[in-house]
Motif scaffolding. Sequence first.
Motif: not given
Length: 236
Positions: A117-141
């Motif tokens: 998806y990023a490459d569709e906008l630009d052949a060069n892309s950078k990356s960072i680490k992000v936190k991924t979470t389920r929505f139901d986990t946010l509710v549970k916690e």
Amino acid sequence: LCQVWAGWRLCRKHKAKLRKFIPASINGMTAAWSFSCAIDSKPKPRTLLDVGANISQVAKLLLLSCERDTDVYSFEPLPHLKQIGTSFQIALSDKDGEAEFFIPISDGELGSLHKEYADELDANSKSIKVKTTRFDTLVKEGNIPWDKLEKPILLKLDVEGSELMALRGFGDHLKEIDYAILEIGNGPERGKFYDLIDLTKLMNEYGFDKSCVLYACYDGPNPPAYMDVLFWKETR
């Protein structure tokens, strides 16, 4: 010009000043105007879940069609972008953990969990680490006070190819959402991450029995690059 015309009609309807939404919110004006028309005879949202919030440019338009005291919960993994309401610096997904988040070099305000998806906008892309979470986990916690959220609930979801993953992460909470606006990609990369039939089937399984296109982004003679589609529950 068509977007601004839609924005003018939206602001005129809700007695708001158009200039406060220009230029940041221009791209969302047609979808926001169409949403306002679609729910004219329906209850107005009192809670907005803005997934892939960016700088809340679309949320600010959608709030014109919501009740005045609507609560906003924003979800955006890019750390330098600021949102309205209660903000979570995470990428909603179907798994809890960490992931690479790919950002086009030419546009630091966009990104995706999918490099294609990023490459569709630009052949060069950078990356960072992000936190991924389920929505139901946010509710549970206890991070989302689900039982206290005012209804109707509006979900706006624009996560650059990860829509199906994010929706699966809601689990049964998706049954209690009243309106959902999904950006559905229509480029060659779309089929690698979700099938439109699977996405629509999932929405139907959770009670969304009606839908309409709010906006389709055409580029010359090509098919629309993406569509904003509203799902809602007519039988509720």
